[in-house]
Design an enzyme around this catalytic site. Sequence first.
Site, PDB file in Angstrom:
ATOM      1  N   HIS A   1       0.784  -1.229   0.000  1.00 23.28           N
ATOM      2  CA  HIS A   1       0.000   0.000   0.000  1.00 23.28           C
ATOM      3  C   HIS A   1       0.814   1.275   0.000  1.00 23.28           C
ATOM      4  O   HIS A   1       0.250   2.370   0.016  1.00 23.28           O
ATOM      5  CB  HIS A   1      -0.921   0.055   1.217  1.00 23.28           C
ATOM      6  CG  HIS A   1      -2.108  -0.839   1.117  1.00 23.28           C
ATOM      7  ND1 HIS A   1      -3.277  -0.437   0.535  1.00 23.28           N
ATOM      8  CD2 HIS A   1      -2.287  -2.125   1.504  1.00 23.28           C
ATOM      9  CE1 HIS A   1      -4.151  -1.434   0.590  1.00 23.28           C
ATOM     10  NE2 HIS A   1      -3.573  -2.468   1.160  1.00 23.28           N
TER      11      HIS A   1
ATOM     12  N   LYS B   1      -8.629  13.661   3.929  1.00 19.59           N
ATOM     13  CA  LYS B   1      -7.735  12.489   3.941  1.00 19.59           C
ATOM     14  C   LYS B   1      -6.837  12.638   5.160  1.00 19.59           C
ATOM     15  O   LYS B   1      -6.814  13.712   5.758  1.00 19.59           O
ATOM     16  CB  LYS B   1      -6.897  12.442   2.670  1.00 19.59           C
ATOM     17  CG  LYS B   1      -6.284  13.807   2.335  1.00 19.59           C
ATOM     18  CD  LYS B   1      -5.568  13.865   0.998  1.00 19.59           C
ATOM     19  CE  LYS B   1      -6.464  13.826  -0.190  1.00 19.59           C
ATOM     20  NZ  LYS B   1      -6.523  12.521  -0.848  1.00 19.59           N
ATOM     21  N   ARG B   2      -6.122  11.602   5.536  1.00 20.94           N
ATOM     22  CA  ARG B   2      -5.187  11.731   6.655  1.00 20.94           C
ATOM     23  C   ARG B   2      -4.247  12.910   6.428  1.00 20.94           C
ATOM     24  O   ARG B   2      -3.949  13.270   5.291  1.00 20.94           O
ATOM     25  CB  ARG B   2      -4.324  10.465   6.795  1.00 20.94           C
ATOM     26  CG  ARG B   2      -5.007   9.295   7.435  1.00 20.94           C
ATOM     27  CD  ARG B   2      -4.082   8.096   7.473  1.00 20.94           C
ATOM     28  NE  ARG B   2      -3.629   7.726   6.149  1.00 20.94           N
ATOM     29  CZ  ARG B   2      -2.352   7.697   5.755  1.00 20.94           C
ATOM     30  NH1 ARG B   2      -1.370   7.992   6.602  1.00 20.94           N
ATOM     31  NH2 ARG B   2      -2.031   7.353   4.523  1.00 20.94           N
TER      32      ARG B   2
ATOM     33  N   LYS C   1       0.809  14.311   1.297  1.00 20.69           N
ATOM     34  CA  LYS C   1      -0.508  14.641   0.740  1.00 20.69           C
ATOM     35  C   LYS C   1      -0.653  16.145   0.518  1.00 20.69           C
ATOM     36  O   LYS C   1      -1.590  16.604  -0.135  1.00 20.69           O
ATOM     37  CB  LYS C   1      -1.612  14.108   1.657  1.00 20.69           C
ATOM     38  CG  LYS C   1      -1.684  12.577   1.692  1.00 20.69           C
ATOM     39  CD  LYS C   1      -2.803  12.098   2.607  1.00 20.69           C
ATOM     40  CE  LYS C   1      -2.926  10.595   2.707  1.00 20.69           C
ATOM     41  NZ  LYS C   1      -3.752   9.971   1.650  1.00 20.69           N
TER      42      LYS C   1
ATOM     43  N   THR D   1      -8.466   6.491  -2.409  1.00 21.00           N
ATOM     44  CA  THR D   1      -9.832   6.053  -2.661  1.00 21.00           C
ATOM     45  C   THR D   1     -10.795   7.211  -2.435  1.00 21.00           C
ATOM     46  O   THR D   1     -11.907   7.199  -2.972  1.00 21.00           O
ATOM     47  CB  THR D   1     -10.231   4.869  -1.755  1.00 21.00           C
ATOM     48  OG1 THR D   1      -9.901   5.196  -0.402  1.00 21.00           O
ATOM     49  CG2 THR D   1      -9.539   3.594  -2.174  1.00 21.00           C
TER      50      THR D   1
ATOM     51  N   LYS E   1     -14.396   8.256  -4.405  1.00 23.22           N
ATOM     52  CA  LYS E   1     -15.689   8.599  -3.783  1.00 23.22           C
ATOM     53  C   LYS E   1     -16.181   9.929  -4.325  1.00 23.22           C
ATOM     54  O   LYS E   1     -17.363  10.088  -4.656  1.00 23.22           O
ATOM     55  CB  LYS E   1     -15.539   8.715  -2.266  1.00 23.22           C
ATOM     56  CG  LYS E   1     -15.093   7.467  -1.563  1.00 23.22           C
ATOM     57  CD  LYS E   1     -14.672   7.791  -0.113  1.00 23.22           C
ATOM     58  CE  LYS E   1     -13.892   6.642   0.487  1.00 23.22           C
ATOM     59  NZ  LYS E   1     -13.151   7.035   1.702  1.00 23.22           N
TER      60      LYS E   1
HETATM   61  C1  PLP Z   1     -11.850   7.127   1.966  1.00 24.79           C
HETATM   62  C2  PLP Z   1     -11.344   7.539   3.274  1.00 24.79           C
HETATM   63  C3  PLP Z   1      -9.980   7.761   3.452  1.00 24.79           C
HETATM   64  C4  PLP Z   1      -8.975   7.624   2.324  1.00 24.79           C
HETATM   65  O1  PLP Z   1      -8.855   8.873   1.689  1.00 24.79           O
HETATM   66  P1  PLP Z   1      -7.658   9.154   0.658  1.00 24.79           P
HETATM   67  O2  PLP Z   1      -8.014  10.487   0.091  1.00 24.79           O
HETATM   68  O3  PLP Z   1      -7.704   8.088  -0.357  1.00 24.79           O
HETATM   69  O4  PLP Z   1      -6.412   9.175   1.431  1.00 24.79           O
HETATM   70  C5  PLP Z   1      -9.534   8.166   4.689  1.00 24.79           C
HETATM   71  N1  PLP Z   1     -10.384   8.346   5.713  1.00 24.79           N
HETATM   72  C6  PLP Z   1     -11.718   8.165   5.585  1.00 24.79           C
HETATM   73  C7  PLP Z   1     -12.601   8.403   6.749  1.00 24.79           C
HETATM   74  C8  PLP Z   1     -12.241   7.743   4.365  1.00 24.79           C
HETATM   75  O5  PLP Z   1     -13.562   7.542   4.248  1.00 24.79           O
END
Ligand code: PLP
Length: 748
Positions: free
Chosen positions: A299, A484-485, A490, A592, A596
Amino acid sequence: MLMDKEKFIAGLNGLDSNNKDVICLYNEISALAMRCGTAEAEKPAARNAYYLSMEFLIGRSFYNNLLELGVLEETAEILAKKGIDISVFEEIEDAALGNGGLGRLAACFLDSAAGLGLPLHGYGIRYRYGLFKQAFKNGFQTELPDDWQRFGDPWSVRREDEKRTVSFADMSVTAVPYDMPVFGKRTNRLRLWQAEGSDEAEKISEYLYPADDTEDGKILRLRQEYFFSAASVGELLDKHVKAHGRNFEAFARYNAIQLNDTHPVLAIAELVRLLTADYKVDFAAALEIAKKTFSYTNHTVLPEALECWNGDIIKKILPDIYALLVKIHLKQKEELLAIGCAEKEIAEMAVCAYNCFSMANLALYVCKTVNGVARLHTEILKDSLFKTAYCYFPEKFTNKTNGITQRRWLMLCNKELSALIDKAIGTGWRSDISELGKLCGKTAGLADGFAEVKAEKKRQLFDYIKARDGVEIPRNFLVYAQVKRLHEYKRQLMTAFAILEIYNGLKDGSIKDFAPSVFIFGAKSASGYRRAKAVIKFINEIAVKINADAQTNGLLRVVFVCNYNVSYAEKIVAGSDVSLQVSTAGLEASGTGNMKLMMNGAVTCGTMDGANIEIVERAGAENNYIFGATVEDIERLKKEGYKPLEYLERPAHARAVNALVDGSFSDGGTGGFKELYDSLTVGAGWHAADNYFVLYDLESYVDALLKINADYKDRRVFAIKQLENVANSAYFSSDRTIKEYAEDIWEI
Ligand SMILES: *Cc1c(COP(=O)(O)O)cnc(C)c1O
């Protein structure tokens, strides 16, 4: 259908809701659904796949389970008759047994497999406390324990009768399984192990990712990883013996085990240990069985996330595993020598080097497949991170681009858009997501309807933000979202600088005709990650200043929502216009969140990284906004010697970046802002100045944001771009991903 619907509806109609609080109702309705929904569960499949993961970020189960069971709408209607709005259950907080994308992926995979009727089951840890709850104090992140079980846990069943023992050198721990059904075409199972037996034992399943910067912390983390790996593999082997006797050759015929990143990799050593110690299988034969059973998903390429365990620590708490790891290491060396590898190559691939055991190398050696999670990421694994292994074992490498479940991330979080899609192409897409493609060619006709849906989802999102975070956002603001985190790669900091440049431009009049916009951030920082925490404080300071500026706050606002989690994500992805995916090229394995947002009709403003590449390839470059350095650019810059200070010569950049240190904002005397500034301009012992190329990409980033802003003025044309993203998002359903795993890797 896997539910006795009549029984459920009758039960619900008969439910006495008087004087019951939300938590009580939640538990009663959930228990009713469990009673009616699991009767047919666990039809045994001949061959099963198992997903071992340190995290399962499932979020709220209530609505999702009722949706999967096909009773969500009726439940809402019956409750409404009793005077209860079904949205009251949003009070029930998420089960946050995960940290971010990796854990959410695991949850999406289980959902998709059940939806497709494929036998995939999860194994993980039932943490007493999930990922911390985030609070802001004066703009700083603080962490509170996430006591998710205080709402009850009606979707789990404790299976006392199937508990097992996991042994360490200094203690024995009881692993008690808690099973959560995963509803769909078939009911699969997520089994989470809870550690019991003594105070020391209980610590193992107390926290997700306890701090591991001390030796004790490292030992606890190792115990966690071994605990759930050993309990899971031990159980599978016991079941096998019960069903097929000592025919261990057949183990891999009935079981496929997917290792989600390196955390469960010790499962390999445990299987070999059990076969050799308990059943006297010869070591080489046992290793062959493992080679046919396990597969590994990588990952990340970030070096700090590739786990290596010090041999002394393993030896201390898991002496038998240590001995086996050494044996596996020697066997590997022998095999590599036999096929003609050079010393240097063997060192690169070795399970053990200088008394450090590399979990990735162990996985690479034993697993039958190794997959990256987006096309670019898999190419990077082959070309750099695992180059030598790829050179000798190319057949192991495969790509499986991530996906998300459209049930939670479209049908559940965006009923309005789902209804619009139903009207346009019928409801077939709900059971076969590839039908979403039928929207292509219809987007122009749907533009007005879509714009209305988006406006409604924004209104809902803004109301939610107002209620939760107290920040007011005027209707119809253009929404840019970065959720995101929090991590330097990022580049939330780059977005902060871009916002400052736009703000300064609005104030001095150099930016004109700006469509009113809000930037929404959501992110948790690891509790010990100083720079990430400083970025949160910086953005919160910027938000306070900009939101209070009467000259510009009709045009620009900023909000950092508190405690971003799955349930918050459901609101944000539905209500956003622009998906900010701005990682340094080569560093985001897939993402991901980008999928979304795309599926809900946000255009991507991003770098050529991770799955962004595949998103743009499908939804069209003209419907998205790509900017910044590519992987090749970054490599070239590194070779040439990147000099970030040159990019600070641009006055607009200098002004934004200097805001860290010129007194514009206060970091409360922590020195955090100066540390960020130094990380960009002079670097630190462990990395070069501006290691993540923020200053290099800043100019093209601001341009892209302004281009989007200008394009948004033609709402119709912009709505069509957004719809093109929806229409082309079927590929990013985890249904597609799971079908690929099932066919190419698990053969289920
Ligand atoms: C989808 C999701 C992530 C992943 O987000 P990325 O932008 O792909 O890093 C992280 N936290 C939550 C709560 C999510 O739903």
